[in-house]
Write a protein that holds these residues in place. Structure first.
Motif, PDB file in Angstrom:
ATOM      1  N   VAL A   4       3.742   4.136 -19.530  1.00  0.00           N
ATOM      2  CA  VAL A   4       4.180   5.167 -18.593  1.00  0.00           C
ATOM      3  C   VAL A   4       4.015   4.690 -17.149  1.00  0.00           C
ATOM      4  N   LYS A   5       2.886   4.061 -16.876  1.00  0.00           N
ATOM      5  CA  LYS A   5       2.604   3.648 -15.497  1.00  0.00           C
ATOM      6  C   LYS A   5       2.714   2.138 -15.370  1.00  0.00           C
ATOM      7  N   VAL A   6       3.481   1.671 -14.393  1.00  0.00           N
ATOM      8  CA  VAL A   6       3.608   0.238 -14.146  1.00  0.00           C
ATOM      9  C   VAL A   6       2.907  -0.064 -12.828  1.00  0.00           C
ATOM     10  N   SER A   7       1.765  -0.713 -12.933  1.00  0.00           N
ATOM     11  CA  SER A   7       1.012  -1.047 -11.722  1.00  0.00           C
ATOM     12  C   SER A   7       1.487  -2.387 -11.176  1.00  0.00           C
ATOM     13  N   LEU A   8       1.118  -2.650  -9.965  1.00  0.00           N
ATOM     14  CA  LEU A   8       1.344  -3.957  -9.362  1.00  0.00           C
ATOM     15  C   LEU A   8       0.005  -4.338  -8.739  1.00  0.00           C
ATOM     16  N   ASN A   9      -0.452  -5.548  -8.990  1.00  0.00           N
ATOM     17  CA  ASN A   9      -1.725  -5.968  -8.416  1.00  0.00           C
ATOM     18  C   ASN A   9      -1.635  -6.057  -6.891  1.00  0.00           C
ATOM     19  N   TRP A  76      -3.443   2.835  -0.602  1.00  0.00           N
ATOM     20  CA  TRP A  76      -2.655   3.479  -1.667  1.00  0.00           C
ATOM     21  C   TRP A  76      -1.545   2.584  -2.224  1.00  0.00           C
ATOM     22  N   ARG A  77      -1.317   1.437  -1.629  1.00  0.00           N
ATOM     23  CA  ARG A  77      -0.265   0.547  -2.107  1.00  0.00           C
ATOM     24  C   ARG A  77      -0.868  -0.651  -2.822  1.00  0.00           C
ATOM     25  N   PRO A  78      -0.125  -1.336  -3.712  1.00  0.00           N
ATOM     26  CA  PRO A  78       1.179  -0.945  -4.224  1.00  0.00           C
ATOM     27  C   PRO A  78       1.135   0.428  -4.882  1.00  0.00           C
ATOM     28  N   ALA A  79       2.156   1.220  -4.639  1.00  0.00           N
ATOM     29  CA  ALA A  79       2.247   2.546  -5.258  1.00  0.00           C
ATOM     30  C   ALA A  79       2.711   2.382  -6.702  1.00  0.00           C
ATOM     31  N   PRO A  80       2.262   3.293  -7.575  1.00  0.00           N
ATOM     32  CA  PRO A  80       2.670   3.155  -8.975  1.00  0.00           C
ATOM     33  C   PRO A  80       4.171   3.378  -9.182  1.00  0.00           C
ATOM     34  N   LEU A  81       4.741   2.629 -10.115  1.00  0.00           N
ATOM     35  CA  LEU A  81       6.052   2.971 -10.668  1.00  0.00           C
ATOM     36  C   LEU A  81       5.744   3.676 -11.979  1.00  0.00           C
ATOM     37  N   ARG A  82       6.350   4.813 -12.196  1.00  0.00           N
ATOM     38  CA  ARG A  82       6.052   5.558 -13.416  1.00  0.00           C
ATOM     39  C   ARG A  82       7.334   5.799 -14.202  1.00  0.00           C
TER      40      ARG A  82
END
Lengths: 463, 463
Positions: A4-9, A76-82
C-alpha cells in the motif's frame, strides 16, 4: 499482500529540481511590462530577491537543491506514495490508483515545498523579512512555518473574511511566530485607502496582495521581500520534487510510467509539481494522459481565453500570457478557496496550448461526493481542492473498468481537509448545489482583456 | 547524513499484540462488582461482546491480530519512527531523541488502533451498532472512522460544552457517517433526568458515559454494544502495536534498547501502547527508565491514592484497583482534555506500584513552552496531551547534556494539535498559568474512596 505504501529512502531524495522551461516544444511567451514590452529581471528586484528572479527566468533543465533546503525538507520528505487499494476495491476497477501524499507536511499541504525554498533563498540574499497574502490560509501557514525554521520575520495579510471565519489558521501561523493581520489593514496606504471608503469590507486576495507588496517594496532598509505561493515559474520549479519522487517510487514497484497523471489546478503549483516530470517523459514519447482539474465554477483552463493579463486584481504585476477569466473576475464562493484564482501558471497554460495537458472541469458537488467516498474507503479526509483530483481519479478508474484496462492512475493528494470542514458540512446537509459558470462571465472576461496585448497560441501540433 | 525517518515495511508489521498481564511480576487486582466480589466475565456481556471480554481477562502473552484488522491498519501503519534531530541540535544534547509518530492516522492520534480492533470484534460477534462518549472528540472520531470502514452504525455522545466549542470534531465524525449528539440528550433516561434538573448543563464525561452505556444495554434486539477508548486491558493490548513497531524500528538502526521511554498518560492507552513491550524487556533485565507523564493539574499516578474506585462518575462500572483522584473529581479546565481523567488504567497502575514505571507530573505552562519549541524546531504542531511527552523528552535530553551521556530517548507522539489550537492561543497571549493541584483535593479523594474496598499494593520489590 499488495503493498500500500511506497517509501523512498532519505538518501534517494531528488537532489535537483526539474525546470520544464528547458524542454517545452514552444517556449511560453515572456511577461510584459506596463509599456507592452518584455520586462527585464531588474524590474522584479524590489519585489523578489535576485537569486529567485534568476530561477524565474532560467532555462536550465536541472537546478541543484541546496543541501540546507533538503535538511529542512527531511522533516516530512520524501513523502509517501500510497496505493488507494481500498478505493479500487470499492469501485471494482482493474486500474491501480496511486497518490502522492503531500498532506503529511507540517502545514498539511504541498505549499511548504516552495515556502522553504523561497525563505532560504531570501535569507541567502540577506533578506530579513517576508510578506505575503493568504486567502484560505494554507499558504500563509506554509510561509510562517518556513520563516520560523530559518529565523526570518514573516508578515501575512489574511483576507478579512477568512481571518474572521478561520481563526485556527491564524493560530497556526502564530504558533510559528508569524504576524498575521486582517486585510485590509491600517498598516499600508492600500489598506487605509480601502478602509476609508468601505470600513466593513470583507477584503479580497487582490487587496491583500497589494498590501503585502507595498510593505515589501517600501522597507527603507531594503531587507523585506514578497513571496508568492503559486503561479510563478520558480514556485512550480520547487514543487517538481513531488513528481520526481513519485516517478522514483513508481519505478521501485516496477511501474515504468503511469497512464494517467492528475492534479487539481488553482494557480497550478501542486498540479505542475507532480505533472512536469511526467510531462518531460511525454515530450520524450511516453504515452501519458495528464489532467489538470479545475472547478466548473472557475473554469480557467477549460473555458477562459488565452490572453495577456495581470496576475492580481490591482494590476500591479507584469502581464502574463495565460488562460484568464479576467483580473477583475469575482469567483463564486465555492469551498475550494485555493481553486478560485482568475488565471493560471503560464507554464501550465503553455502545456495546455501545446496539447501536452488535457484540462477537465468538475463540479463541486461531484467533488464532495468523491471526497466522502474517499473518507469512507481510504479513511482520510481530503482538502476541498484535493477533492477535485480524487473525483477525476474516480472518473478515470470507472472508465478503466468500462474499458477493462489495467491502467495506472497517479494523482496528487495535495492536502488534508482538517482545517476546512465547513464545505463537508454544507454538502452533508444538502446545501451544496452544482455551479456552472454562465457564459455571461466569459463575455465579461473578454471585455476585461480586450485592451491588453494579444497572446499568441504557440503550438507545435505534436500532441 | 543522519537518518531522520525510520520506516518499517508493511510485511514486517507486528502480527500479534503483546499482553503484559502474562508477564507482570505481581498480577493486578481483579475488578470487583457492587457486592465487593470479583466480577465474572458474564457480568460484562450486556456492555461488551464476549470476544473482547475474553481479551480483557486473558493472561495469554501473545494474541494474534486478525488479518482483516491489519488490512485496515495498513492505511497508516506501520507508523514512522522519527528522529527529532532538529530538536537535538537546538538543545545541544548528546541524546538521540526518537518519537513514534501516531499523528499520521486518519483521526490524527493513536486512538484508531483500538477503535478498528473493537469495531472488528464487535462485528464478528454480530453487533450492528456501537455507542460511545467523547470529550475532546479524538476518541469519537476514531470510532466513527472505524465503524465507517466496517459498516457499523456509530452513535457518539459528545459532552455538550465540547460539542458547542469544537464543531469541527463533530463534522469529522459526520464525514465518517457517525451520529454525534450533544450530551446530555433527550434520547436516554439518564440524559432526560439531568436535563429536567439542569436544562443548561455543560454536560460531563460521566453523564455521556451513562447515556452511551444505557443505549447499548437497552437495545431490545441486543445488537448494540458500548466501546471505550482507554483504561481497559483490551484497549491497552490493541495499542501495543505501537511499541512493537518502535522496537523493531530501533533495532533496524542498530539500537538494541532505548534508555528512556516516555508517553503522556490520561487513561493510559497511548503510554502503555508504547511502553509495555519495553516494560517486558525491563522485566527481563534491560535497563530502561519508563515514564508516564501527567499534568500537575491531574496528578493521578504521582499523588493520588491507590484504591478501588469506579471508572466513571456515575458509578456504573465495576470497581477497579487504580490510582484515583476519586470518581467525583472535577478536573481543572486544562487544555489537555485527554489527560483529565480521575483514574488510570489498572495495568499501568500495577507497573507503577511494582516500580517498573516512574511517573512524572509536568505543569501545562512548561508543556506549552515545549510544544512551541517543538513547532519551531521540528516544525509540527502537537496535541496538548502530547506536549507532556515532548516536555518530558526535553527534560531528559537536558539531563543527558548535563551528564554528558549519549542516551537514546524514545517518546510517543500520540497526536497532532490541529483540532486543538485554542490552548496555544491562551499560551501565546499569556493567559495560561501554572496549576498545582491543592492538597485539599487529595483529601477530597480520600473521602470519596473511604467506603470502597481497600486496594492492596502488590509489589515484588525487584525494581
Amino acid at each position: 499482500m499488495e503493498q500500500v505504501k511506497v517509501s523512498l529512502n532519505e538518501k534517494d531524495i531528488p537532489k535537483q529540481w526539474y525546470n520544464i522551461a528547458a524542454d517545452l516544444p514552444s517556449p511560453p511567451l515572456p511577461p510584459l511590462g506596463p509599456d507592452g514590452n518584455p520586462i527585464s529581471p531588474d524590474m522584479l528586484a524590489p519585489v523578489f530577491p535576485m537569486n529567485l528572479i534568476e530561477q524565474e527566468v532560467s532555462s536550465q533543465r536541472w537546478i541543484d537543491i541546496p543541501a540546507e533546503i533538503l535538511d529542512i525538507l527531511y522533516r516530512w520528505r520524501p513523502a509517501p506514495l500510497r496505493r488507494a487499494k481500498y478505493l479500487e476495491r470499492y469501485l471494482g476497477t482493474p486500474a491501480k490508483i496511486y497518490f502522492k501524499d503531500e498532506s503529511v507536511s507540517p502545514g498539511g499541504s504541498h505549499k511548504p515545498n516552495t515556502a522553504v525554498a523561497q525563505a532560504w533563498y531570501n535569507k541567502q540574499f540577506g533578506i530579513e523579512r517576508l510578506t505575503t497574502e493568504t486567502g484560505a490560509g494554507q499558504w500563509g501557514c506554509a510561509l510562517a512555518f518556513a520563516c520560523s525554521l530559518l529565523g526570518l520575520e514573516c508578515k501575512v495579510f489574511m483576507v478579512r473574511i477568512s481571518f474572521d471565519q478561520k481563526p485556527f489558521r491564524k493560530l497556526m501561523m502564530q504558533v510559528w511566530g508569524a504576524n498575521c493581520v486582517a486585510s485590509p489593514s491600517n498598516e499600508t496606504n492600500a489598506g487605509r485607502t480601502i478602509l476609508a471608503k468601505v470600513p466593513d469590507t470583507p477584503g479580497s486576495l487582490g487587496i491583500a496582495i497589494s498590501e503585502a507588496i507595498e510593505q515589501a517594496v517600501c522597507d527603507p532598509a531594503g531587507k523585506t521581500r514578497y513571496a508568492l505561493g503559486s503561479v510563478l515559474n520558480h514556485v512550480l520549479l520547487h514543487q517538481t520534487i513531488i513528481g520526481l519522487e513519485a516517478r522514483a517510487q513508481l519505478k521501485s514497484v516496477g511501474i515504468d510510467k503511469p497512464d494517467v497523471v492528475i492534479g487539481c489546478a488553482g494557480g497550478g503549483s501542486n498540479f505542475a509539481g507532480l505533472a512536469f516530470p511526467f510531462t518531460a517523459d511525454k515530450i520524450n514519447g511516453a504515452d501519458i494522459k495528464i489532467i489538470p482539474v479545475e472547478p466548473t465554477a472557475c473554469p480557467t483552463l477549460t473555458r477562459a481565453p488565452f490572453a495577456y493579463d495581470f496576475g492580481d486584481t490591482a494590476c500591479t504585476t507584469p502581464l502574463m500570457a495565460m488562460h484568464s477569466l479576467g483580473h477583475d473576475f469575482v469567483p463564486p464562493p465555492i469551498h475550494a478557496g485555493g481553486l478560485r484564482y482568475h488565471g493560471m501558471a503560464p507554464l501550465v497554460c503553455q502545456c495546455v496550448v501545446e496539447g501536452l495537458h488535457t484540462p477537465r472541469a468538475i463540479d463541486q458537488v461531484e467533488c464532495y461526493e468523491a471526497a466522502l467516498t474517499w473518507a469512507r474507503t481510504e479513511g482520510f479526509i481530503c482538502a476541498p481542492e484535493t477533492s477535485h483530483a480524487v473525483a477525476c481519479a474516480i472518473q478515470e478508474a470507472k472508465k478503466a473498468k468500462e474499458e477493462g484496462k489495467e491502467k495506472v492512475i497517479l494523482f496528487n493528494y495535495s492536502g488534508h481537509g482538517l482545517m476546512d470542514l465547513t464545505g463537508y458540512d454544507a454538502f452533508l446537509s444538502g446545501k451544496l448545489v452544482p455551479y456552472e459558470l454562465p457564459d455571461s462571465e466569459l463575455e465579461k472576461a473578454e471585455a476585461c482583456l480586450k485592451n491588453h496585448p494579444r497572446a499568441e497560441k504557440r503550438k507545435t501540433g505534436r500532441w
